[in-house]
Design a protein around this motif. Structure first.
Motif, PDB file in Angstrom:
ATOM      1  N   THR A  56       4.455   6.938   4.514  1.00  0.00           N
ATOM      2  CA  THR A  56       3.654   8.123   4.199  1.00  0.00           C
ATOM      3  C   THR A  56       2.818   7.842   2.958  1.00  0.00           C
ATOM      4  OG1 THR A  56       5.430   9.091   2.888  1.00  0.00           O
ATOM      5  CG2 THR A  56       5.305   9.730   5.192  1.00  0.00           C
ATOM      6  N   LEU A  57       1.568   8.201   3.046  1.00  0.00           N
ATOM      7  CA  LEU A  57       0.654   8.063   1.919  1.00  0.00           C
ATOM      8  C   LEU A  57       0.029   9.417   1.637  1.00  0.00           C
ATOM      9  CD1 LEU A  57      -1.152   4.746   2.882  1.00  0.00           C
ATOM     10  CD2 LEU A  57       0.597   5.053   1.130  1.00  0.00           C
ATOM     11  N   GLU A  58      -0.135   9.716   0.379  1.00  0.00           N
ATOM     12  CA  GLU A  58      -0.814  10.946  -0.025  1.00  0.00           C
ATOM     13  C   GLU A  58      -2.253  10.606  -0.364  1.00  0.00           C
ATOM     14  OE1 GLU A  58       1.442  12.478  -3.286  1.00  0.00           O
ATOM     15  OE2 GLU A  58       3.296  12.512  -2.120  1.00  0.00           O
ATOM     16  N   VAL A  59      -3.173  11.452   0.073  1.00  0.00           N
ATOM     17  CA  VAL A  59      -4.584  11.260  -0.231  1.00  0.00           C
ATOM     18  C   VAL A  59      -4.883  12.004  -1.527  1.00  0.00           C
ATOM     19  CG1 VAL A  59      -6.947  11.609   0.562  1.00  0.00           C
ATOM     20  CG2 VAL A  59      -5.145  11.059   2.208  1.00  0.00           C
ATOM     21  N   THR A  60      -5.458  11.282  -2.486  1.00  0.00           N
ATOM     22  CA  THR A  60      -5.832  11.885  -3.765  1.00  0.00           C
ATOM     23  C   THR A  60      -7.338  11.729  -3.950  1.00  0.00           C
ATOM     24  OG1 THR A  60      -5.669   9.894  -5.143  1.00  0.00           O
ATOM     25  CG2 THR A  60      -3.612  11.076  -4.688  1.00  0.00           C
ATOM     26  N   SER A  76      -7.916   9.521  11.258  1.00  0.00           N
ATOM     27  CA  SER A  76      -6.577   9.444  10.674  1.00  0.00           C
ATOM     28  C   SER A  76      -5.916   8.132  11.063  1.00  0.00           C
ATOM     29  CB  SER A  76      -5.716  10.627  11.118  1.00  0.00           C
ATOM     30  OG  SER A  76      -5.466  10.566  12.500  1.00  0.00           O
ATOM     31  N   TYR A 130      -5.529   6.530  -1.979  1.00  0.00           N
ATOM     32  CA  TYR A 130      -4.158   6.745  -1.540  1.00  0.00           C
ATOM     33  C   TYR A 130      -3.174   6.613  -2.698  1.00  0.00           C
ATOM     34  CZ  TYR A 130      -5.370   6.349   3.437  1.00  0.00           C
ATOM     35  OH  TYR A 130      -5.883   6.550   4.684  1.00  0.00           O
ATOM     36  N   ARG A 131      -2.041   7.322  -2.529  1.00  0.00           N
ATOM     37  CA  ARG A 131      -0.895   7.158  -3.427  1.00  0.00           C
ATOM     38  C   ARG A 131       0.337   7.091  -2.525  1.00  0.00           C
ATOM     39  NH1 ARG A 131      -0.740  11.752  -7.171  1.00  0.00           N
ATOM     40  NH2 ARG A 131       0.220  12.860  -5.464  1.00  0.00           N
ATOM     41  N   ASP A 132       1.276   6.204  -2.869  1.00  0.00           N
ATOM     42  CA  ASP A 132       2.488   6.073  -2.064  1.00  0.00           C
ATOM     43  C   ASP A 132       3.225   7.404  -2.010  1.00  0.00           C
ATOM     44  OD1 ASP A 132       2.147   3.353  -1.428  1.00  0.00           O
ATOM     45  OD2 ASP A 132       2.951   2.755  -3.363  1.00  0.00           O
ATOM     46  N   GLY A 133       3.630   7.793  -0.810  1.00  0.00           N
ATOM     47  CA  GLY A 133       4.367   9.036  -0.600  1.00  0.00           C
ATOM     48  C   GLY A 133       5.866   8.810  -0.713  1.00  0.00           C
ATOM     49  N   GLU A 134       6.619   9.832  -0.361  1.00  0.00           N
ATOM     50  CA  GLU A 134       8.072   9.753  -0.518  1.00  0.00           C
ATOM     51  C   GLU A 134       8.828  10.047   0.760  1.00  0.00           C
ATOM     52  OE1 GLU A 134       9.228  12.256  -3.757  1.00  0.00           O
ATOM     53  OE2 GLU A 134       7.864  11.267  -5.151  1.00  0.00           O
ATOM     54  N   ASN A 135       8.163  10.240   1.869  1.00  0.00           N
ATOM     55  CA  ASN A 135       8.847  10.629   3.098  1.00  0.00           C
ATOM     56  C   ASN A 135       8.790   9.553   4.166  1.00  0.00           C
ATOM     57  OD1 ASN A 135       9.571  13.236   2.141  1.00  0.00           O
ATOM     58  ND2 ASN A 135       7.453  13.880   2.442  1.00  0.00           N
TER      59      ASN A 135
END
Length: 145
Positions: free
Chosen positions: A100-104, A75, A108-113
């Motif tokens: 924060t990044l979201e794993v797709t 991580s 990665y995709r940019d997160g919102e938090n």
């Protein structure tokens, strides 16, 4: 115990073209986690900022982290860093943002938090190792980085 660390210029492909940043990272083998600080540099084109296209930046950093720190990386905490070495600097203390990044399935995709961090919080995340000033780090890098 001394933890593995790296500091280097990372060149990556921003959606608007070639870009670069100062990458600093520390790796904890016990947790298999890296903490990465990307410092926005004034020499980077101002339309290619690190925070407006962060997912490709993180994806470009992963192979470097696995090669130079550990192939067993599980991580990563991603931190954006701005200061008087950046091109859009507002006088005051350096600023840090935990990204924060979201794993797709496609990466990665940019997160919102995202959230702001203090310099003390970054030092704690860096296992008590305070970040050296950016000009000092840049002066100490090999020309090939």
């Amino acid at each position: 115990m001394s933890l593995p660390q790296i500091a280097r210029i990372l060149h990556w492909q921003h959606r608007r073209g070639p870009a670069h940043t100062l990458l600093r990272a520390v790796y904890d083998p016990a947790t298999r986690q890296a903490v990465v600080v990307f410092s926005e540099l004034a020499s980077n084109p101002d339309d290619r900022g690190i925070t407006n296209d962060f997912a490709p930046l993180a994806e470009a950093a992963l192979p470097v982290l696995r090669k130079e720190l550990s192939p067993d990386l599980a991580s990563v905490l991603w931190i954006a860093h701005f200061g008087d070495f950046s091109y859009h600097y507002v006088p005051g203390p350096d600023s840090f943002t935990l990204i924060t990044l979201e794993v797709t399935e496609h990466g990665y995709r940019d997160g919102e938090n995202d959230r702001k961090l203090t310099a003390d919080e970054v030092t704690r995340l860096f296992h008590g190792l305070p970040l050296a000033p950016v000009p000092e780090v840049l002066a100490g890098l090999e020309p090939s980085t």
